[in-house]
Scaffold this motif. Structure first.
Motif, PDB file in Angstrom:
ATOM      1  N   PHE A 169     -29.058  38.475  12.770  1.00 57.16           N
ATOM      2  CA  PHE A 169     -28.052  38.493  11.705  1.00 57.16           C
ATOM      3  C   PHE A 169     -27.403  37.122  11.550  1.00 57.16           C
ATOM      4  O   PHE A 169     -27.136  36.667  10.440  1.00 57.16           O
ATOM      5  CB  PHE A 169     -26.981  39.541  11.992  1.00 57.16           C
ATOM      6  N   GLN A 170     -27.141  36.472  12.691  1.00 55.13           N
ATOM      7  CA  GLN A 170     -26.508  35.155  12.663  1.00 55.13           C
ATOM      8  C   GLN A 170     -27.400  34.139  11.949  1.00 55.13           C
ATOM      9  O   GLN A 170     -26.915  33.310  11.179  1.00 55.13           O
ATOM     10  CB  GLN A 170     -26.223  34.687  14.085  1.00 55.13           C
ATOM     11  N   LEU A 171     -28.682  34.224  12.184  1.00 58.47           N
ATOM     12  CA  LEU A 171     -29.630  33.290  11.567  1.00 58.47           C
ATOM     13  C   LEU A 171     -29.788  33.539  10.068  1.00 58.47           C
ATOM     14  O   LEU A 171     -30.076  32.613   9.314  1.00 58.47           O
ATOM     15  CB  LEU A 171     -30.992  33.387  12.263  1.00 58.47           C
ATOM     16  N   THR A 172     -29.597  34.785   9.646  1.00 58.78           N
ATOM     17  CA  THR A 172     -29.707  35.078   8.214  1.00 58.78           C
ATOM     18  C   THR A 172     -28.487  34.581   7.443  1.00 58.78           C
ATOM     19  O   THR A 172     -28.545  34.436   6.228  1.00 58.78           O
ATOM     20  CB  THR A 172     -29.833  36.588   7.963  1.00 58.78           C
ATOM     21  N   VAL A 173     -27.385  34.333   8.157  1.00 60.72           N
ATOM     22  CA  VAL A 173     -26.107  33.879   7.590  1.00 60.72           C
ATOM     23  C   VAL A 173     -25.442  34.969   6.749  1.00 60.72           C
ATOM     24  O   VAL A 173     -24.286  35.328   6.992  1.00 60.72           O
ATOM     25  CB  VAL A 173     -26.270  32.591   6.746  1.00 60.72           C
ATOM     26  N   ILE A 174     -26.148  35.510   5.769  1.00 57.74           N
ATOM     27  CA  ILE A 174     -25.523  36.474   4.861  1.00 57.74           C
ATOM     28  C   ILE A 174     -25.163  37.788   5.574  1.00 57.74           C
ATOM     29  O   ILE A 174     -24.264  38.508   5.129  1.00 57.74           O
ATOM     30  CB  ILE A 174     -26.427  36.774   3.645  1.00 57.74           C
ATOM     31  N   PHE A 175     -25.853  38.099   6.668  1.00 54.74           N
ATOM     32  CA  PHE A 175     -25.554  39.307   7.418  1.00 54.74           C
ATOM     33  C   PHE A 175     -24.733  39.008   8.682  1.00 54.74           C
ATOM     34  O   PHE A 175     -24.509  39.902   9.501  1.00 54.74           O
ATOM     35  CB  PHE A 175     -26.837  40.036   7.804  1.00 54.74           C
ATOM     36  N   ALA A 176     -24.296  37.772   8.844  1.00 54.39           N
ATOM     37  CA  ALA A 176     -23.548  37.381  10.037  1.00 54.39           C
ATOM     38  C   ALA A 176     -22.245  38.159  10.192  1.00 54.39           C
ATOM     39  O   ALA A 176     -21.757  38.366  11.301  1.00 54.39           O
ATOM     40  CB  ALA A 176     -23.253  35.879  10.002  1.00 54.39           C
ATOM     41  N   TYR A 177     -21.688  38.620   9.071  1.00 60.51           N
ATOM     42  CA  TYR A 177     -20.441  39.376   9.132  1.00 60.51           C
ATOM     43  C   TYR A 177     -20.603  40.681   9.912  1.00 60.51           C
ATOM     44  O   TYR A 177     -19.620  41.221  10.434  1.00 60.51           O
ATOM     45  CB  TYR A 177     -19.950  39.692   7.718  1.00 60.51           C
ATOM     46  N   MET A 178     -21.820  41.185   9.996  1.00 63.36           N
ATOM     47  CA  MET A 178     -22.066  42.414  10.752  1.00 63.36           C
ATOM     48  C   MET A 178     -21.726  42.246  12.223  1.00 63.36           C
ATOM     49  O   MET A 178     -21.456  43.215  12.929  1.00 63.36           O
ATOM     50  CB  MET A 178     -23.542  42.820  10.605  1.00 63.36           C
ATOM     51  N   ASN A 179     -21.724  40.997  12.689  1.00 66.60           N
ATOM     52  CA  ASN A 179     -21.429  40.732  14.094  1.00 66.60           C
ATOM     53  C   ASN A 179     -19.969  40.974  14.443  1.00 66.60           C
ATOM     54  O   ASN A 179     -19.606  41.033  15.618  1.00 66.60           O
ATOM     55  CB  ASN A 179     -21.834  39.307  14.460  1.00 66.60           C
ATOM     56  N   LEU A 180     -19.127  41.115  13.424  1.00 66.18           N
ATOM     57  CA  LEU A 180     -17.737  41.490  13.673  1.00 66.18           C
ATOM     58  C   LEU A 180     -17.659  42.878  14.298  1.00 66.18           C
ATOM     59  O   LEU A 180     -16.688  43.210  14.986  1.00 66.18           O
ATOM     60  CB  LEU A 180     -16.924  41.460  12.367  1.00 66.18           C
ATOM     61  N   VAL A 181     -18.701  43.672  14.064  1.00 66.95           N
ATOM     62  CA  VAL A 181     -18.781  45.011  14.651  1.00 66.95           C
ATOM     63  C   VAL A 181     -19.704  45.013  15.869  1.00 66.95           C
ATOM     64  O   VAL A 181     -19.374  45.567  16.922  1.00 66.95           O
ATOM     65  CB  VAL A 181     -19.291  46.032  13.617  1.00 66.95           C
ATOM     66  N   LEU A 182     -20.861  44.369  15.733  1.00 61.71           N
ATOM     67  CA  LEU A 182     -21.870  44.406  16.788  1.00 61.71           C
ATOM     68  C   LEU A 182     -21.431  43.686  18.064  1.00 61.71           C
ATOM     69  O   LEU A 182     -21.691  44.161  19.173  1.00 61.71           O
ATOM     70  CB  LEU A 182     -23.181  43.805  16.282  1.00 61.71           C
ATOM     71  N   PHE A 183     -20.772  42.517  17.911  1.00 60.22           N
ATOM     72  CA  PHE A 183     -20.380  41.755  19.097  1.00 60.22           C
ATOM     73  C   PHE A 183     -19.386  42.525  19.970  1.00 60.22           C
ATOM     74  O   PHE A 183     -19.566  42.587  21.197  1.00 60.22           O
ATOM     75  CB  PHE A 183     -19.808  40.400  18.687  1.00 60.22           C
ATOM     76  N   PRO A 184     -18.343  43.140  19.396  1.00 60.05           N
ATOM     77  CA  PRO A 184     -17.453  43.956  20.230  1.00 60.05           C
ATOM     78  C   PRO A 184     -18.174  45.111  20.924  1.00 60.05           C
ATOM     79  O   PRO A 184     -17.871  45.425  22.080  1.00 60.05           O
ATOM     80  CB  PRO A 184     -16.414  44.479  19.220  1.00 60.05           C
ATOM     81  N   VAL A 185     -19.137  45.731  20.224  1.00 55.87           N
ATOM     82  CA  VAL A 185     -19.899  46.821  20.836  1.00 55.87           C
ATOM     83  C   VAL A 185     -20.702  46.296  22.031  1.00 55.87           C
ATOM     84  O   VAL A 185     -20.740  46.917  23.101  1.00 55.87           O
ATOM     85  CB  VAL A 185     -20.848  47.471  19.808  1.00 55.87           C
ATOM     86  N   ALA A 186     -21.330  45.122  21.854  1.00 54.81           N
ATOM     87  CA  ALA A 186     -22.092  44.507  22.944  1.00 54.81           C
ATOM     88  C   ALA A 186     -21.182  44.176  24.121  1.00 54.81           C
ATOM     89  O   ALA A 186     -21.572  44.332  25.282  1.00 54.81           O
ATOM     90  CB  ALA A 186     -22.789  43.244  22.445  1.00 54.81           C
ATOM     91  N   LEU A 187     -19.970  43.733  23.825  1.00 50.21           N
ATOM     92  CA  LEU A 187     -19.011  43.406  24.884  1.00 50.21           C
ATOM     93  C   LEU A 187     -18.565  44.647  25.644  1.00 50.21           C
ATOM     94  O   LEU A 187     -18.370  44.603  26.867  1.00 50.21           O
ATOM     95  CB  LEU A 187     -17.793  42.696  24.284  1.00 50.21           C
ATOM     96  N   ILE A 188     -18.406  45.756  24.942  1.00 49.75           N
ATOM     97  CA  ILE A 188     -18.034  47.003  25.606  1.00 49.75           C
ATOM     98  C   ILE A 188     -19.152  47.455  26.544  1.00 49.75           C
ATOM     99  O   ILE A 188     -18.903  47.922  27.659  1.00 49.75           O
ATOM    100  CB  ILE A 188     -17.721  48.099  24.562  1.00 49.75           C
ATOM    101  N   VAL A 189     -20.399  47.275  26.094  1.00 49.91           N
ATOM    102  CA  VAL A 189     -21.547  47.595  26.947  1.00 49.91           C
ATOM    103  C   VAL A 189     -21.528  46.717  28.196  1.00 49.91           C
ATOM    104  O   VAL A 189     -21.752  47.195  29.317  1.00 49.91           O
ATOM    105  CB  VAL A 189     -22.870  47.401  26.177  1.00 49.91           C
ATOM    106  N   LEU A 190     -21.244  45.422  28.005  1.00 50.50           N
ATOM    107  CA  LEU A 190     -21.150  44.508  29.147  1.00 50.50           C
ATOM    108  C   LEU A 190     -20.005  44.888  30.070  1.00 50.50           C
ATOM    109  O   LEU A 190     -20.116  44.788  31.293  1.00 50.50           O
ATOM    110  CB  LEU A 190     -20.954  43.073  28.653  1.00 50.50           C
TER     111      LEU A 190
END
Length: 204
Positions: A169-190
Protein backbone atom coordinates in the motif's frame (compact mmCIF):
# COMPACT_ATOMS: atom_id res chain seq x y z
CA UNK A 1 0.92 -15.91 30.95
CA UNK A 2 2.88 -12.69 30.64
CA UNK A 3 6.38 -12.62 29.22
CA UNK A 4 7.95 -10.08 31.55
CA UNK A 5 11.14 -9.95 29.48
CA UNK A 6 9.27 -8.11 26.72
CA UNK A 7 6.59 -6.37 28.77
CA UNK A 8 7.94 -2.88 28.04
CA UNK A 9 8.17 -3.45 24.26
CA UNK A 10 4.61 -4.77 24.42
CA UNK A 11 3.44 -1.64 26.21
CA UNK A 12 5.35 0.52 23.71
CA UNK A 13 3.66 -1.24 20.79
CA UNK A 14 0.26 -0.76 22.40
CA UNK A 15 0.84 2.93 23.07
CA UNK A 16 2.10 3.44 19.51
CA UNK A 17 -1.00 1.67 18.15
CA UNK A 18 -3.17 4.27 19.90
CA UNK A 19 -1.12 7.42 19.24
CA UNK A 20 -0.17 6.72 15.60
CA UNK A 21 -3.63 7.00 13.99
CA UNK A 22 -4.66 9.86 16.28
CA UNK A 23 -1.60 11.89 15.30
CA UNK A 24 -1.78 11.35 11.54
CA UNK A 25 -5.55 11.79 11.35
CA UNK A 26 -5.21 15.11 13.17
CA UNK A 27 -2.34 16.16 10.88
CA UNK A 28 -4.05 15.17 7.63
CA UNK A 29 -7.24 16.72 8.92
CA UNK A 30 -5.66 20.14 8.45
CA UNK A 31 -5.36 19.72 4.69
CA UNK A 32 -6.80 17.65 1.86
CA UNK A 33 -3.43 17.60 0.11
CA UNK A 34 -0.79 14.88 0.26
CA UNK A 35 2.19 14.31 2.52
CA UNK A 36 4.24 17.06 0.88
CA UNK A 37 1.66 19.73 1.73
CA UNK A 38 1.33 18.33 5.26
CA UNK A 39 5.09 18.64 5.78
CA UNK A 40 5.09 22.19 4.43
CA UNK A 41 2.37 23.22 6.87
CA UNK A 42 4.10 21.49 9.77
CA UNK A 43 7.44 23.17 9.00
CA UNK A 44 5.85 26.57 9.40
CA UNK A 45 5.68 26.28 13.18
CA UNK A 46 7.02 24.39 16.18
CA UNK A 47 4.24 22.91 18.29
CA UNK A 48 3.21 20.09 20.61
CA UNK A 49 2.58 17.90 17.55
CA UNK A 50 6.31 17.95 16.85
CA UNK A 51 6.97 16.44 20.28
CA UNK A 52 4.40 13.74 19.53
CA UNK A 53 6.10 13.15 16.17
CA UNK A 54 9.41 12.54 17.96
CA UNK A 55 7.68 10.24 20.47
CA UNK A 56 6.18 8.20 17.64
CA UNK A 57 9.61 7.73 16.08
CA UNK A 58 11.21 6.75 19.39
CA UNK A 59 8.50 4.19 20.13
CA UNK A 60 8.65 2.67 16.65
CA UNK A 61 12.44 2.35 16.76
CA UNK A 62 12.22 0.74 20.21
CA UNK A 63 9.60 -1.74 18.95
CA UNK A 64 11.71 -2.78 15.93
CA UNK A 65 14.88 -3.18 17.98
CA UNK A 66 12.95 -5.16 20.60
CA UNK A 67 11.57 -7.43 17.88
CA UNK A 68 15.13 -7.91 16.64
CA UNK A 69 16.11 -8.99 20.15
CA UNK A 70 13.10 -11.31 20.42
CA UNK A 71 14.18 -13.10 17.24
CA UNK A 72 17.74 -13.75 18.38
CA UNK A 73 16.99 -17.33 19.47
CA UNK A 74 15.18 -18.28 16.27
CA UNK A 75 16.98 -20.30 13.62
CA UNK A 76 18.23 -18.70 10.40
CA UNK A 77 16.76 -15.22 10.92
CA UNK A 78 19.95 -13.15 11.10
CA UNK A 79 19.13 -11.42 7.81
CA UNK A 80 15.70 -10.51 9.22
CA UNK A 81 17.33 -9.02 12.30
CA UNK A 82 19.57 -6.92 10.03
CA UNK A 83 16.51 -5.76 8.09
CA UNK A 84 14.83 -4.71 11.32
CA UNK A 85 17.88 -2.58 12.14
CA UNK A 86 17.62 -0.95 8.71
CA UNK A 87 13.93 -0.27 9.31
CA UNK A 88 14.82 1.40 12.60
CA UNK A 89 17.41 3.59 10.86
CA UNK A 90 14.88 4.60 8.19
CA UNK A 91 12.34 5.50 10.87
CA UNK A 92 15.04 7.58 12.54
CA UNK A 93 15.82 9.43 9.30
CA UNK A 94 12.14 10.15 8.67
CA UNK A 95 11.53 11.50 12.16
CA UNK A 96 14.84 13.39 12.19
CA UNK A 97 13.24 15.82 9.73
CA UNK A 98 11.83 17.48 12.84
CA UNK A 99 15.28 19.10 13.12
CA UNK A 100 14.41 21.12 10.02
CA UNK A 101 11.30 22.27 11.84
CA UNK A 102 13.36 23.29 14.84
CA UNK A 103 15.88 25.13 12.66
CA UNK A 104 13.20 27.13 10.86
CA UNK A 105 11.39 27.93 14.10
CA UNK A 106 14.54 29.12 15.87
CA UNK A 107 15.91 31.14 12.94
CA UNK A 108 12.60 32.32 11.50
CA UNK A 109 13.52 35.99 11.91
CA UNK A 110 16.94 35.72 10.32
CA UNK A 111 16.69 33.00 7.69
CA UNK A 112 15.96 34.05 4.12
CA UNK A 113 12.98 32.81 2.15
CA UNK A 114 15.29 30.95 -0.23
CA UNK A 115 17.01 29.15 2.66
CA UNK A 116 13.66 28.26 4.20
CA UNK A 117 12.54 26.78 0.88
CA UNK A 118 15.77 24.78 0.62
CA UNK A 119 15.38 23.38 4.15
CA UNK A 120 11.75 22.49 3.46
CA UNK A 121 12.82 20.80 0.23
CA UNK A 122 15.46 18.76 2.04
CA UNK A 123 12.91 17.70 4.66
CA UNK A 124 10.47 16.54 1.99
CA UNK A 125 13.14 14.65 0.03
CA UNK A 126 14.41 12.89 3.16
CA UNK A 127 10.84 12.08 4.24
CA UNK A 128 9.79 10.71 0.86
CA UNK A 129 13.05 8.77 0.46
CA UNK A 130 12.80 7.28 3.94
CA UNK A 131 9.19 6.20 3.42
CA UNK A 132 9.98 4.68 0.03
CA UNK A 133 12.98 2.75 1.30
CA UNK A 134 11.02 1.71 4.40
CA UNK A 135 8.37 0.16 2.17
CA UNK A 136 10.97 -1.74 0.14
CA UNK A 137 12.91 -2.99 3.17
CA UNK A 138 9.68 -3.83 4.99
CA UNK A 139 8.50 -5.79 1.96
CA UNK A 140 11.72 -7.83 1.95
CA UNK A 141 11.55 -8.33 5.72
CA UNK A 142 7.96 -9.59 5.55
CA UNK A 143 8.79 -11.92 2.65
CA UNK A 144 11.79 -13.36 4.51
CA UNK A 145 9.71 -13.98 7.64
CA UNK A 146 7.01 -15.70 5.61
CA UNK A 147 9.52 -17.97 3.88
CA UNK A 148 10.71 -19.04 7.34
CA UNK A 149 7.21 -19.52 8.74
CA UNK A 150 7.86 -23.19 9.62
CA UNK A 151 8.35 -23.13 13.38
CA UNK A 152 7.61 -19.39 13.50
CA UNK A 153 5.02 -18.24 16.06
CA UNK A 154 1.59 -17.70 14.51
CA UNK A 155 1.44 -14.09 15.73
CA UNK A 156 4.70 -13.31 13.96
CA UNK A 157 3.31 -14.79 10.75
CA UNK A 158 0.20 -12.61 11.07
CA UNK A 159 2.42 -9.56 11.63
CA UNK A 160 4.48 -10.49 8.55
CA UNK A 161 1.35 -10.67 6.37
CA UNK A 162 0.17 -7.28 7.66
CA UNK A 163 3.62 -5.78 7.10
CA UNK A 164 3.64 -7.12 3.55
CA UNK A 165 0.25 -5.57 2.79
CA UNK A 166 1.23 -2.26 4.42
CA UNK A 167 4.39 -1.97 2.36
CA UNK A 168 2.54 -2.71 -0.86
CA UNK A 169 0.00 0.00 0.00
CA UNK A 170 2.85 2.36 0.87
CA UNK A 171 4.46 1.81 -2.53
CA UNK A 172 1.20 2.48 -4.36
CA UNK A 173 0.99 5.87 -2.56
CA UNK A 174 -2.73 6.24 -3.30
CA UNK A 175 -3.59 3.41 -0.90
CA UNK A 176 -1.06 4.48 1.76
CA UNK A 177 -3.87 5.96 3.84
CA UNK A 178 -5.05 2.41 4.56
CA UNK A 179 -2.01 2.07 6.80
CA UNK A 180 -3.69 4.36 9.30
CA UNK A 181 -5.74 1.27 10.13
CA UNK A 182 -3.37 -1.57 9.23
CA UNK A 183 -0.32 -0.30 11.13
CA UNK A 184 -2.13 -0.08 14.50
CA UNK A 185 -3.54 -3.58 13.93
CA UNK A 186 -0.02 -4.87 13.20
CA UNK A 187 1.23 -3.18 16.37
CA UNK A 188 -1.49 -4.82 18.46
CA UNK A 189 -0.42 -8.18 17.04
CA UNK A 190 3.18 -7.36 17.99
CA UNK A 191 2.05 -6.28 21.45
CA UNK A 192 0.45 -9.67 22.03
CA UNK A 193 3.53 -11.40 20.57
CA UNK A 194 5.78 -9.53 23.02
CA UNK A 195 3.75 -10.03 26.20
CA UNK A 196 2.67 -13.61 25.53
CA UNK A 197 4.87 -16.42 26.75
CA UNK A 198 6.88 -17.81 23.80
CA UNK A 199 5.41 -20.81 22.03
CA UNK A 200 7.37 -23.98 22.54
CA UNK A 201 8.31 -25.47 19.19
CA UNK A 202 9.08 -29.17 19.21
CA UNK A 203 12.11 -30.01 17.12
CA UNK A 204 12.10 -33.56 15.75
Amino acid sequence: MLNRDFLLPGIAAGVLAVIFPMYWISIFGNTLEGLGEVLKLDLQSLSFSDAVFVLLGALEIYVYLSLRKALKDMFDVEIVRIMLCILAVLVLSFHATVLCDVFLAVSSETVSAATAETVAGIAMIVSAGSLGLYALVGLITAALLLTKRHGTPALLTVFSVLLLIMCIFQLTVIFAYMNLVLFPVALIVLMIFFIKKPELVEVV
